[in-house]
Write a protein that holds these residues in place. Sequence first.
Motif, mmCIF file in Angstrom:
data_model
loop_
_atom_site.group_PDB
_atom_site.id
_atom_site.type_symbol
_atom_site.label_atom_id
_atom_site.label_comp_id
_atom_site.label_asym_id
_atom_site.label_seq_id
_atom_site.Cartn_x
_atom_site.Cartn_y
_atom_site.Cartn_z
ATOM 1 N N ASP A 404 47.279 25.867 57.724
ATOM 2 C CA ASP A 404 48.596 25.406 57.321
ATOM 3 C C ASP A 404 48.508 23.967 56.810
ATOM 4 O O ASP A 404 47.593 23.221 57.157
ATOM 5 C CB ASP A 404 49.561 25.456 58.513
ATOM 6 N N GLY A 417 54.643 25.180 51.339
ATOM 7 C CA GLY A 417 54.204 26.516 50.980
ATOM 8 C C GLY A 417 52.916 26.561 50.179
ATOM 9 O O GLY A 417 52.553 27.614 49.641
ATOM 10 N N ASP A 420 50.368 29.217 51.135
ATOM 11 C CA ASP A 420 50.753 30.560 50.702
ATOM 12 C C ASP A 420 50.393 30.786 49.240
ATOM 13 O O ASP A 420 49.882 31.847 48.850
ATOM 14 C CB ASP A 420 52.258 30.774 50.901
#
Length: 477
Positions: A404, A417, A420
């Motif tokens: 992350d 994000g 992702d």
Amino acid sequence: MISGPISTIDLGTPPSCSAAGPVHFVGICGKGMSSLAVALHRAGVPVTGSDEPLAYGEPVALLQAEGVPHRLEFHPDHVIGASKVVISRQYSRGNPEVEAVLAAQIPYYSLPQFILEHFLHGQKNVVVAGTKGKTTTTTMLAWILEQEGLSPGYFIGGVPKNQMPPGRFPGRGLNVIEGDDYETLFWDHSPKFAYYRPSTVLLTNVYPDHPEYHQGDGSSLNHFRTLMCQLPANGLLLTGDNGPLSRQVAEMAPCMRQRVGFEESADIRIHDWNQEEDGIQFTLGNTKFFLPVTGRHNALNAAMAAVAAEHHGVPLAHSAAHLSAFQGVQGRQDLVGSHRGIDLYRDLAYLPESLLLVQENFRLRFPDRRLVLLYQPFIVNGLPGKDSELSAVMSQFDLVLLADVFKPVLCAPVNPGFSDTVQAMLSARATLTHRVGTVESWPQSVRPHLVPGDVVLAIAHPKVQPLLDHVVEALAH
């Protein structure tokens, strides 16, 4: 040469005199701040300092090893008795010690302003600047000059692996300074290297970086212009990169310019580079070099340092001899530990350009082993287009373990994000990828994806790199 005792606190007080009172550092555990604190401490200047409780890594260990008094908390009382205060760019209004300094009107400085006013005026100053490679190149040049017996002053934003402190002042009229383009202080948005008054500049490269600071390439170029504009007409600019931004910066220099490189177009060409099992070798002119470090980029760093040293009177053959004992800088391709046939290394190659160089180096070193990238995105990954560039480089690894984003709330330029997006791009490239969550979960989330024989390259924010020790421990089970 410098005549007479070098001034420190009151410009006339010898370094061993404590009558002027201590210098206090607000944010002493930063890499640059700890380097300056150690330099003053070794010169006999009383030093104190404070930082946040979560201060980390090599700077803390350095301060402890050197016996520099410091506290891992901020309090207004810590500045009482200080004759001068150096404030880190990390801290601003609202910090209790910053507020106390302003209220008591204690003389205070940014780090580069302190270095300039106390050590650089009237000296020959070699400034090493650029996006990546400047810490290693600065250390190489300081090491050459030190081993040559020239006793330079120097300032390094890292901890050398050789037996030398990361900072020393005063020197004997020649200083080597790592020049950072980060802003200087909470109210001073000039780049740090605007204070270093160079006679020689080594420019390693210029890539888009620091989105929390630079607003595009134009902003970055404006900051490098402040450095080029200070070079005297009889000065020297050495460059090591032929990229478009580097060329634009070089064109601003009002002095002699030389480029060191592997290409035929380079003014000073590196020949016969090779990665050996125990180091790198190359030829510069008629002089052969061997260094016990790895990577093509380090050959270029070493060549630039040797050419700069030659400009200041050190023969290339002497530089080659001195660099044969050069061990590097902590945090660069360091082996954290090994268990069950799995080796875990760490590095700071968060930019696509630098990550590609490290990846190529590891492929040469470990051609028959699976290469795993453990990557934690942070500030730079807010730059437009970096997701595509980074995923292209990541796809060169056999396995990507993607974490992350580091502190997405506190670091506004970072896209929370981002991981992702990169994962989707890697999937489109058919790159084997797994998400491993936050860095705190790595000891549990990383281990199941590794097998004996893996070489793992971990790229993580410096504040969390100490947690990699726990990953190594988990590999044992």
